[in-house]
Structure formats: structure tokens, C-alpha cells
Write an enzyme that holds these catalytic residues in place. Structure first.
Site, PDB file in Angstrom:
ATOM      1  N   ARG A   1      42.251 -46.417 -28.813  1.00 32.56           N
ATOM      2  CA  ARG A   1      43.115 -46.783 -29.957  1.00 32.56           C
ATOM      3  C   ARG A   1      44.417 -45.996 -29.780  1.00 32.56           C
ATOM      4  O   ARG A   1      45.478 -46.501 -29.387  1.00 32.56           O
ATOM      5  CB  ARG A   1      43.202 -47.096 -31.427  1.00 32.56           C
TER       6      ARG A   1
ATOM      7  N   ASP B   1      26.134 -52.153 -46.022  1.00 32.96           N
ATOM      8  CA  ASP B   1      25.571 -51.999 -44.398  1.00 32.96           C
ATOM      9  C   ASP B   1      24.438 -51.549 -44.855  1.00 32.96           C
ATOM     10  O   ASP B   1      22.970 -52.118 -43.670  1.00 32.96           O
ATOM     11  CB  ASP B   1      25.782 -49.937 -45.003  1.00 32.96           C
TER      12      ASP B   1
ATOM     13  N   GLY C   1      31.696 -34.881 -47.318  1.00 30.82           N
ATOM     14  CA  GLY C   1      32.285 -35.941 -46.138  1.00 30.82           C
ATOM     15  C   GLY C   1      30.445 -36.712 -46.081  1.00 30.82           C
ATOM     16  O   GLY C   1      30.955 -37.828 -44.971  1.00 30.82           O
TER      17      GLY C   1
ATOM     18  N   GLY D   1      26.125 -39.633 -38.811  1.00 30.75           N
ATOM     19  CA  GLY D   1      26.525 -38.944 -37.839  1.00 30.75           C
ATOM     20  C   GLY D   1      27.002 -38.831 -36.574  1.00 30.75           C
ATOM     21  O   GLY D   1      25.861 -39.147 -35.889  1.00 30.75           O
TER      22      GLY D   1
ATOM     23  N   VAL E   1      31.063 -41.218 -33.029  1.00 31.64           N
ATOM     24  CA  VAL E   1      29.972 -40.905 -31.941  1.00 31.64           C
ATOM     25  C   VAL E   1      30.099 -40.921 -30.723  1.00 31.64           C
ATOM     26  O   VAL E   1      29.791 -40.233 -30.466  1.00 31.64           O
ATOM     27  CB  VAL E   1      28.742 -42.425 -33.274  1.00 31.64           C
TER      28      VAL E   1
ATOM     29  N   LYS F   1      21.815 -53.884 -41.601  1.00 29.66           N
ATOM     30  CA  LYS F   1      20.334 -52.786 -40.865  1.00 29.66           C
ATOM     31  C   LYS F   1      18.950 -54.183 -41.056  1.00 29.66           C
ATOM     32  O   LYS F   1      18.101 -54.221 -40.487  1.00 29.66           O
ATOM     33  CB  LYS F   1      20.515 -51.838 -41.567  1.00 29.66           C
TER      34      LYS F   1
END
Length: 430
Positions: free
Chosen positions: A48, A203, A189, A306, A17, A207
Site C-alpha cells: 500500500r 481471532d 508488543g 510473529g 510476515v 481459527k
């Protein structure tokens, strides 16, 4: 007239992202400047692993010291896309303390500590925007907290995780089992190497907490959300769903009680009629169905994850926050004035589909029906099949509380004629 001095943006995280955010900021710089009223400048990127090549990002902007970056004092907006609780939480509050507004895509942090982050933003007179935290590119947060601010939202029902929707859609369309569909999602993916956060509903639960808080003007934390994963959904469940004219989706459901005094938030697999708009949401797409008093029924649909879709939401927030910055204003903050009670799952009322393995002999149906009646659960339909001394009994109830259904199932397990409970699934979207 456009201001010539640029607004400076610090980017925390440069993965899928973050790198897309940086790319769009560079390639669409002129358009962004025209829309904002001033140029925006990428002033630093915290990562990182600094040795990794990042196309289009000058090496001198890359740093491993995220704290120093947000403390610079000349940063106007911090974009946080690193995820997780720490160090994201500390970096965001530090950004507020040093004069920056924040755009975040961090659903886990917002679901856990959203109230504290909003309080920090308000204390320092800064913005906290997070459209990208829920449903990727789909405009949802801003419509709920701005477009519907004058309305009364009663229900938010949605598919908010693309990985689980892809898996369930594949099981539905091909007859594949869970593991086979998961393997395909991983190969394409759509699923992480460790898919736990998606398939176990963590997840989606984060939300749901965010959506419920905004929709009902009430603080709803992640711990308030009932969560049930989809790993136990089978091909047999899909066959049963099709016999009822339904399909199965992992849903996030946020509801206001009929008396308006409480709300519930939950995530679990559910059968929904094929006639419901959410039933046609295929592949890795997301969709959220909103029901309110004045607007009626609204549906928001699109890619829910995505790099590019999520970056689109981040950049939309960035434009809004930069405009506020130029005008010396802030956008809407937390609205939790209603302070409604968040009810436990036991009080949720819905329909149920229960599949039982039973002995194939006279009187079994009467025994099962008696147990349902004794617990105040009304039966809508019953279907029985069997041979060679074994049978399956499928019961679909009318609306009943989760607590009543739990008591019913516990009593059914004690019957000698009930060999086992093959599956229990809620029926939603009526």
C-alpha cells in the site's frame, strides 16, 4: 534433475510476515530450490505504501497494483498475507483465474468464505494452502487434513491466540488484574493498540471455524462459532480456579457429538485442571490438543504468531505448492462430505463454576439447590463464605447443557436471597 526455469512467486503484503517471507526466500534460495526441484523467484511485491524502505527487496519489484500483479499470467504462486476480507478475496480468486495457486495466512477470510475459495481453486485446478492461518508456526492444518485423513477426529481443544494466553498467564502467575496484564502485553508488543479481535475472541473463533471444518469434514463458518471474550475474567476467578486445582485459558473447542450426527465449535474462557497439558502453556505460546479414535490424544505446541514463526508456515506451504506445480498435480482440497449439523451453544454439555452473592442467613443454600434441581442441573460441590449479612456461594455442577444452565441462572436471579451472579465459567479438559 533440477529444472532451471524458476517458479515465479507474487507476494501480496509486505508487513511483519510478508517481509520475513521475502527475506527467507532470498537468504535460503538455494535450499528452497533443492527441496522443490526448481528455483523460486520473487516476481513482484504488492504494497500500500511504496515509499517505505524494504530492506532486501529491489524497488523494481514493488507495486501498488496488486490486481495487475496477480493477472500477469506468468505467476505460479501467489502468497497472500494482507489479511481482511477485501481486496484479499477478489485477489485470490483472480489469481486462480489467471493460472496461479495460492498460499494464504488469512484466517478471517477462510473462516467466512473458505468454501467459495476452495470451489474456485478446484474449478481452475489450482492449490489453496493455508497452514499459517491457524497457530502460526505449529504444523496443524496439514496433520489434520493429511496425516489424520484416515482417522476419525472427535475433539479439537486448544489455545490458539498468543495475546490472550499471555494476559491470562500473567493474571495467573502474578495476581494482576485484566487491565494491568493487558497494559503489559501492549507494552511488550503482544497486543495491538486495539486488542478487540484478540480479547473478545474473534481471532480464535475464526481459527476454530477452520479447524472444525477440516477435523469433521463439514463446512463450519465463522457465524457458526459461539464466541465469548475474556475481558470479564477477574483475579477473583483465578483464586477460585486455584482452589479447584485449575487455571483459566481462552479455549477454542470443536467437538463431535456422541452420536456422531452433529458438531459444535465455540470459543470462551474456561477453567482447566492443572494436570491437563494445556494448563502448562505459558506466555504467548499456542497449543492444540487433538483427540481421535485411532491416534488417541495428540498435542501440537509452539509459537502461534510473529513474523518468523508465521513465515515458516507460509514457506512450508510454498514448498508444497511448488512441488505440486512441478508435478502437474494439486494437493488436497476441501473435504466437506460429512455435512454434519452444526449445533447451537444451547446444546453443548459441560461443567460450570458459578459464583453467587447471597444473603448470609439460614435456608439460602436450600433455596439455591432447589433451583438447580428444578432445572435438571446436578451439583457437584458447594462452598459458602460469609459475614455481616452478606455471603458468597460457589457452586460447581456436574455436566449440564448450556440451555439448562441458562435457565437455572435466570431463576436464581429472581430469588430474593440472591444479590447477584458474580461470575459463570465453564470447566473443561477433564
Amino acid at each position: 534433475m533440477m529444472r532451471t526455469r524458476p517458479l515465479k512467486v507474487a507476494l501480496l503484503g509486505c508487513g511483519v510476515v510478508g517481509s520475513e517471507v521475502a527475506r527467507i526466500m532470498t537468504t535460503h534460495a538455494d535450499d528452497l530450490a533443492a527441496r522443490i526441484g526448481a528455483p523460486v523467484e520473487l516476481a513482484g511485491v504488492a504494497v500500500r505504501r511504496p515509499s517505505r524502505v524494504r530492506e532486501g527487496i529491489p524497488a523494481e519489484l514493488v507495486t501498488t497494483d496488486a490486481t495487475a500483479l496477480v493477472k500477469r499470467g506468468d505467476i505460479d504462486v501467489v502468497v497472500e498475507v494482507i489479511g481482511g476480507i477485501e481486496p484479499a478475496r477478489t485477489l485470490i480468486t483472480t489469481a486462480f483465474e489467471h493460472g496461479a495457486s495460492v498460499v494464504s495466512a488469512n484466517k478471517a477470510l477462510l473462516a467466512q468464505d473458505g468454501a467459495a475459495l476452495h470451489a474456485a481453486a478446484e474449478e481452475h485446478g489450482k492449490d489453496l494452502y493455508y497452514e499459517a492461518a491457524v497457530a502460526g508456526a505449529i504444523p496443524l492444518i496439514r496433520p489434520l487434513r493429511e496425516s489424520l485423513a484416515g482417522d476419525k477426529v472427535n475433539r479439537v481443544l486448544g489455545i490458539v491466540n498468543g495475546t490472550t494466553n499471555f494476559i491470562l498467564d500473567k493474571m495467573d502467575s502474578t495476581g494482576a488484574g485484566y487491565q494491568e496484564a493487558l497494559d503489559e502485553a501492549t507494552a511488550l508488543g503482544y497486543a495491538e493498540a486495539d486488542p478487540t479481535a484478540d480479547v473478545e475472541g474473534f481471532d480464535a473463533a475464526a481459527k476454530a471455524a477452520i479447524l472444525a471444518g477440516i477435523a469433521f469434514h463439514t463446512r463450519v463458518r465463522l457465524d457458526d462459532v459461539y464466541r465469548e471474550g475474556m475481558t470479564e475474567v477477574t483475579a477473583a476467578d483465578f483464586r477460585s480456579a486455584k482452589e479447584m486445582g485449575c487455571t483459566i485459558k481462552l479455549l477454542a473447542i470443536c467437538e463431535r457429538s456422541k452420536d456422531g450426527a452433529s458438531v459444535t465449535a465455540r470459543v470462551h474462557p474456561a477453567m482447566i485442571p492443572l494436570t491437563h497439558p494445556l494448563a502448562s502453556v505459558r506466555g504467548a505460546y499456542n497449543a492444540v490438543f487433538v483427540e481421535s479414535d485411532a491416534a488417541g490424544q495428540l498435542m501440537f505446541y509452539g509459537p502461534g504468531a510473529g513474523g518468523s514463526p508465521t513465515a515458516s508456515a507460509v514457506l512450508g506451504d510454498l514448498v508444497a505448492v511448488c512441488r505440486n506445480r512441478l508435478n502437474g498435480a494439486t494437493g488436497p482440497g476441501e473435504s466437506a462430505y460429512a455435512a454434519l449439523t452444526v449445533s447451537p451453544m444451547g446444546e453443548v454439555v459441560t461443567r460450570y463454576h458459578i459464583s453467587l452473592d447471597v444473603a448470609d442467613k439460614p435456608g439460602v443454600l436450600a433455596q439455591v439447590a432447589t433451583v438447580f434441581a428444578e432445572h435438571g442441573v446436578s451439583i457437584d460441590t458447594v462452598r459458602q463464605q460469609g459475614k455481616d449479612g452478606e455471603a458468597s456461594l460457589v457452586v460447581v455442577t456436574h455436566r449440564a447443557s448450556d440451555a439448562a444452565l441458562t435457565g437455572t441462572v435466570e431463576a436464581l436471579r429472581k430469588l430474593d436471597t440472591v444479590r447477584g451472579v458474580a461470575s459463570i465459567m465453564r470447566v473443561e479438559g477433564e
